[in-house]
Design an enzyme around this catalytic site. Structure first.
Site: not given
Length: 518
Positions: A47, A203
């Site tokens: 991420d 997201e």
């Protein structure tokens, strides 16, 4: 107690080839990692979020249950080094008892505003947190709880030209995208937020503004199967136009999404994203990007459907600035190397670097299983093939040695009855004897998913400790290696000497685009 010294990684050996294929491409061995002949990319993270300030780039990434969000710095946007840690413990319930696997920091964002670096992240159970620093190498301010709330995720701050601060975020269950106003110092939310977009598993919010357009750069479609979407609007609250800018297509890079759009010092644009792999975890990639009609164009549109696909190799964003070796903690008697991470909060009364100069001391604590051992000291596996070794001696009834963790926790070590292995909570003596010291090794072949423990009485001749086994990442992390000590009843003494995490020789023909992650 557990003594360790000479903690180190070996260098990756690199050889060059001629760049004679196309002006922007080089032919490479795609099993290699990182830079091409003049730099090495080490220990990347999942991420990712990246910014550039001046001539340097800075990266943060999810650390989940590992302590406690490392900051990386790069001179060329390819080879990275650890420079700081934002927090070293998480002072919330359960974090002193290994109860939050897959919890902790999810998908952070890093931004630079008015002389300060800001990092924001959410945790699944506790809330929205932030920290600031005037220097990315630290010190970082103690974590500030912006809002006590569960099930928020993936926040990103943004300061508009008029000084108004905002933060975008998503919700567990993958969406929607919600925008809040914040105080100028970024420490307080000023409203309940407004939904600006709903999409399929939307997201990973990243905010930016360019040429009067507000951009939300978001992943959609799920971790392993998704794509990268860009939204743009003339007003921060929308309405937003939508375009898919990166997909797997005909490549082997599944789910190429969630990351950062960054410009290099020369004005070129680049996109960092991750790819989920079953053993190594989330592997970072770097794609070339450019702008057309105020939309980012990422990767190469091989099938001409208007959507980019990941490239295998590409010219570096910045010319080489020299090869950097693996970071170790051998050069300091005052702190652990930044590549080491505690699993959950450390018990500071049970470890130190002062009992013996240049050595790490771990004091054994009781645990029902390897997964629940306190002061488990870990680091990421480097590349597809790696090797880790440690030398151990014990007194009393301690169990101590080398372990691997992922979905499975397993280890090899020494106890008073001899050499043991442990899988699935079952501990078995494989070589009975009263050994004063034993060397342990684990080889990790993440490409073939074949892993094997070894032990040696003399440090030269190793024999397998059990059979080869398969591993898979777990709790949102790839597999890791490290050292631990525990006992079942009374406190005992362990001595482990010459602990070193030694990466095997990896011959890289040239630099691929894949940037390793665990």
């Amino acid at each position: 107690m557990h003594h360790a010294r000479n903690v180190q990684f070996s260098n990756i050996h690199v050889s060059t080839v001629d760049e004679d294929v196309r002006p922007d491409f080089v032919e490479v061995d795609t099993k290699g990692w990182g830079d091409q002949g003049d730099g090495t990319y080490r220990n990347p993270x999942s991420d990712p979020d990246v910014i550039r300030v001046g001539n340097k780039x800075y990266m943060v990434a999810s650390d989940f249950h590992x302590m406690g969000m490392q900051v990386l710095e790069s001179d060329d946007m390819v080879x990275w080094r650890y420079i700081s840690q934002i927090y070293r413990r998480f002072n919330e319930p359960g974090w002193d008892a290994n109860l939050h696997y897959a919890g902790g920091s999810w998908a952070p964002s890093i931004r630079y505003h008015s002389g300060l670096f800001y990092v924001y992240f959410c945790t699944p159970d506790e809330g929205l947190y932030m920290s600031t620093a005037s220097n990315p190498a630290g010190p970082w301010a103690p974590l500030h709880l912006v809002k006590r709330v569960a099930k928020w995720e993936d926040p990103c701050p943004f300061w508009d030209e008029d000084g108004q601060a905002y933060i975008g975020r998503s919700q567990h269950g993958a969406g929607p995208i919600i925008v809040h106003r914040m105080s100028a110092d970024g420490k307080t939310l000023l409203d309940e937020g407004k939904t600006v977009y709903e999409g399929p598993i939307a997201e990973g919010t990243k905010f930016m503004k360019r040429n009067g357009w507000y951009y939300l750069i978001i992943p959609e479609g799920g971790v392993g199967t998704g794509w990268q979407t860009v939204l743009r609007a003339r007003n921060i609250y929308g309405p937003y136009e939508r375009r898919i800018v990166l997909e797997q297509g005909s490549t082997g890079v599944n789910g190429p999404h969630q990351g950062a759009l960054v410009d290099a010092p020369d004005g070129s644009w680049w996109f960092y994203h991750f790819q989920e792999t079953p053993v190594l975890g989330r592997v970072v990639h770097l794609q070339p990007a450019r702008w057309e009609a105020d939309w980012p164009v990422i990767g190469v549109d091989y099938d001409k459907n208007g959507i980019g696909e990941p490239v295998a190799t590409w010219k570096k964003p910045v010319s080489s600035v020299g090869t950097a070796g693996f970071q170790t903690c051998d050069d300091s008697n005052d702190a652990l190397g930044l590549h080491w991470q505690w699993n959950h909060n450390p018990v500071d009364t049970h470890w130190n670097l002062t009992d013996r100069k240049g050595w790490l001391t771990l004091k054994a604590m009781p645990a029902d299983s390897l997964k629940m051992v306190r002061n488990m000291l870990t680091q990421k596996v480097v590349g597809y093939q790696s090797e880790s070794t440690t030398k151990v001696s014990i007194k009393g009834d301690s169990y101590a040695g080398l372990f691997c963790s992922g979905k499975l926790f397993c280890g090899v070590g020494l106890c008073k009855d001899g050499v043991f292995i442990e899988f699935g909570g079952q501990r078995k003596i494989i070589d009975k004897g009263s050994y004063q010291e034993v060397w342990f090794k684990v080889t990790n072949d993440c490409e073939q998913n074949r892993h094997l423990f070894y032990y040696s009485i003399d440090g030269e001749h190793y024999q397998p400790a059990g059979s080869a086994f398969a591993m898979s990442g777990g709790y949102w992390k790839g597999i890791r290696v490290g050292c631990l000590t525990t006992f079942l009843q009374a406190k005992r003494l362990l001595r482990a000497r010459h602990l070193r995490m030694l990466n095997s020789t990896i011959s890289i023909k040239n630099s691929p685009n894949s940037l390793a992650d665990c």
